[in-house]
Write an enzyme that holds these catalytic residues in place. Structure first.
Site, PDB file in Angstrom:
ATOM      1  N   ASN A 289       0.942  -1.257  -0.184  1.00 45.68           N
ATOM      2  CA  ASN A 289      -0.568  -0.076  -0.234  1.00 45.68           C
ATOM      3  C   ASN A 289       0.763   1.828   0.188  1.00 45.68           C
ATOM      4  OD1 ASN A 289      -1.706   2.161   1.378  1.00 45.68           O
ATOM      5  ND2 ASN A 289      -3.185   0.839   0.750  1.00 45.68           N
TER       6      ASN A 289
ATOM      7  N   SER B 231     -11.408  -4.391   3.276  1.00 51.77           N
ATOM      8  CA  SER B 231      -9.881  -3.132   2.814  1.00 51.77           C
ATOM      9  C   SER B 231      -9.152  -3.003   4.336  1.00 51.77           C
ATOM     10  CB  SER B 231     -10.408  -2.382   2.543  1.00 51.77           C
ATOM     11  OG  SER B 231      -9.380  -1.889   2.073  1.00 51.77           O
TER      12      SER B 231
ATOM     13  N   SER C 123      -5.220  -0.560  -2.640  1.00 55.54           N
ATOM     14  CA  SER C 123      -5.960   0.944  -2.466  1.00 55.54           C
ATOM     15  C   SER C 123      -7.114   0.998  -1.692  1.00 55.54           C
ATOM     16  CB  SER C 123      -6.599   0.950  -3.912  1.00 55.54           C
ATOM     17  OG  SER C 123      -6.748   2.461  -3.955  1.00 55.54           O
ATOM     18  N   GLU C 124      -6.857   1.737  -0.418  1.00 55.07           N
ATOM     19  CA  GLU C 124      -7.900   0.986   0.742  1.00 55.07           C
ATOM     20  C   GLU C 124      -8.659   1.622   0.993  1.00 55.07           C
ATOM     21  OE1 GLU C 124      -5.116   3.436   0.650  1.00 55.07           O
ATOM     22  OE2 GLU C 124      -5.327   4.676   2.063  1.00 55.07           O
ATOM     23  N   ASN C 125      -9.494   1.968  -0.419  1.00 56.55           N
ATOM     24  CA  ASN C 125     -11.253   2.405  -0.933  1.00 56.55           C
ATOM     25  C   ASN C 125     -11.883   1.135  -1.447  1.00 56.55           C
ATOM     26  OD1 ASN C 125      -8.814   3.325  -3.080  1.00 56.55           O
ATOM     27  ND2 ASN C 125     -11.161   3.815  -4.063  1.00 56.55           N
TER      28      ASN C 125
END
Lengths: 226, 219
Positions: free
Chosen positions: B26, B91, B49-51
């Site tokens: 990340n 996530s 992608s943390e979203n």
């Protein structure tokens, strides 16, 4: 079958001082039609719960810019400078929560749990006033459940039972928020008959949904608006 | 490319060499994002992608943006073949559960105990921590990518952080335009210096004491 109503009808009971969750991430997955209807209705003093406040006048950012919120629980407000200005002037009471903790607090509410134990925030300002528990030699913070009176969820497709498909990166906070609010208003770009949406494709089961509204605004091109 | 840019490229290239083939990584916004452009040939990493997805690809071409596919900064991006979408709870389970192998972030301050301050300056910059606290607490390896000193030339690698902390004792590596420093139980170990930089210069630009590795490398 769930009632399909206009956006104005769907938001008519959202009174001043209600708590409202708005799913979305930097505007991606915000229910633009419902947000516009709520701005039109004029509800004030909302207790707003949202991952971030998007951009000025974009999506959930409108509720900030139009002075509709008294309190805000979010993980990031940096992309909408108006949120920071209102926080500094005292107009908006802001609680910043780590994003993963934010998601799990909401999920725990929807899942009937008494909160979550997380290592996130240990030794930081986030742990202030919170109970700490040691589990198998590791320290965790107890984070309490977070629910709301209403949630705005945006789907690309929904059937009349409220089963909803949220493609790509629009899922974000919608799944947990749909579980944690008393009234879930689902905005869908396309509404189909039962059987037309493959049950395997359902992101949010219809049992969580109270009302369905047909989307009137296209998913904004955020880059242009930002 | 100006000198500052050259130095930045050198440091992100160095970080890119840390990832083994197949690592889940990340990258934070800004300089950390540049790391993706310098993965050594023959290795593939998967970006998180943390979203809500793995398989983060390059920015979307103009005119081909899909408003449903954005990165954690809200910019229209692409997903590579082999990617997967999920919701925020999943996530952050991936992040907090230790399934992210590396996270690369910027820093305002970092100290000799591996403490990190990178999310706020009281009274000046209060944007919120976003996913940073979860990432630093949860990722297996935390790498800091930053300029060695701040805009005023003052050290950012301190004995003790003065700004509000993002996490306690989680930083593993600090890579700057001057040095490659490992955080160990004994303190900070200077393992490599950037080409054209001397150990004395690094020591002078660092507030925390540095142990110089027996076999000092350059990058």
């Amino acid at each position: 079958m769930k009632p399909i109503v206009t956006a104005d009808e769907a938001v008519k009971d959202i009174r001043d001082g209600c708590s409202l969750m708005v799913a979305g991430f930097m505007g991606c997955g915000n229910a633009f039609t419902l947000i516009d209807a709520l701005v039109r209705k004029g509800t004030r003093d909302l207790n707003l719960i949202t991952s971030d406040t998007a951009y000025p006048e974009v999506g959930v950012g409108r509720l900030i810019c139009q002075n509709r919120a008294a309190t805000l629980i979010a993980s990031h407000i940096g992309t909408n400078p108006v949120s920071g200005q209102k926080m500094n002037s005292g107009e908006l009471k802001v609680t910043l929560v780590p994003q993963g903790t934010f998601a799990e607090r909401i999920r725990s509410k929807g899942a009937g749990l008494g909160g979550v134990l997380t290592p996130t925030g240990r030794g930081t300002a986030v742990e202030e006033g919170k109970q700490k528990l040691e589990i198998d030699g590791r320290e965790y913070l107890l984070e309490k459940p977070l629910g709301a009176d209403y949630a705005f969820i945006k789907a690309e497709m929904a059937d009349r039972y409220g089963n909803a498909w949220l493609p790509a990166a629009t899922k974000n906070m919608a799944v947990v928020m749909a579980m944690a609010a008393d009234h879930v208003i689902l905005e869908a770009e396309k509404i189909v008959e039962p059987g037309e949406l493959d049950p395997d494709r359902v992101t949010i089961p219809g049992i969580f949904v109270s009302t369905i509204v047909k989307s009137e605004l296209p998913a904004a091109n955020l880059q242009q608006k930002a | 490319m100006d000198l500052k840019e050259l130095k930045r490229v050198r440091l992100v290239k160095r970080i890119a060499q840390e990832f083994p083939d197949g690592a889940l990584v990340n990258l934070g916004i800004g300089m950390p994002t540049m790391v993706a452009n310098h993965i050594p040939e023959g290795r593939t990493i998967l970006l998180h992608s943390e979203n809500g997805f793995t398989g983060l690809g390059p920015a979307a071409q103009r005119g081909k943006e899909d408003p449903r596919v954005v990165n954690a900064g809200g910019q229209p991006v692409t997903i590579v073949p082999g990617g997967a979408y999920f919701d925020s709870s999943m996530s952050f389970a991936i992040i907090r559960g230790g399934h992210v192998d590396y996270t690369v972030l910027g820093a305002l301050e970092v100290d000799m105990e591996g403490n990190l301050a990178n999310y706020m300056i009281p009274g000046k910059m209060v944007p919120g921590m976003g996913g940073a606290m979860d990432l630093v607490a949860g990722a297996k390896n935390v790498i800091i990518a930053m300029e060695h000193v701040n805009k005023n030339g003052a050290p950012k690698i301190l004995k003790k952080c003065t700004l509000p902390l993002t996490a306690v004792g989680e930083v593993d590596l600090i890579v700057t335009d001057m040095a490659f420093i490992r955080v160990t139980k004994k303190g900070l170990v200077l393992e490599e210096i950037a080409e054209g930089v001397t150990v004395e210069e690094v020591v002078k630009a660092t507030e925390a004491p540095l142990h110089v590795a027996g076999k000092l490398g350059t990058f």
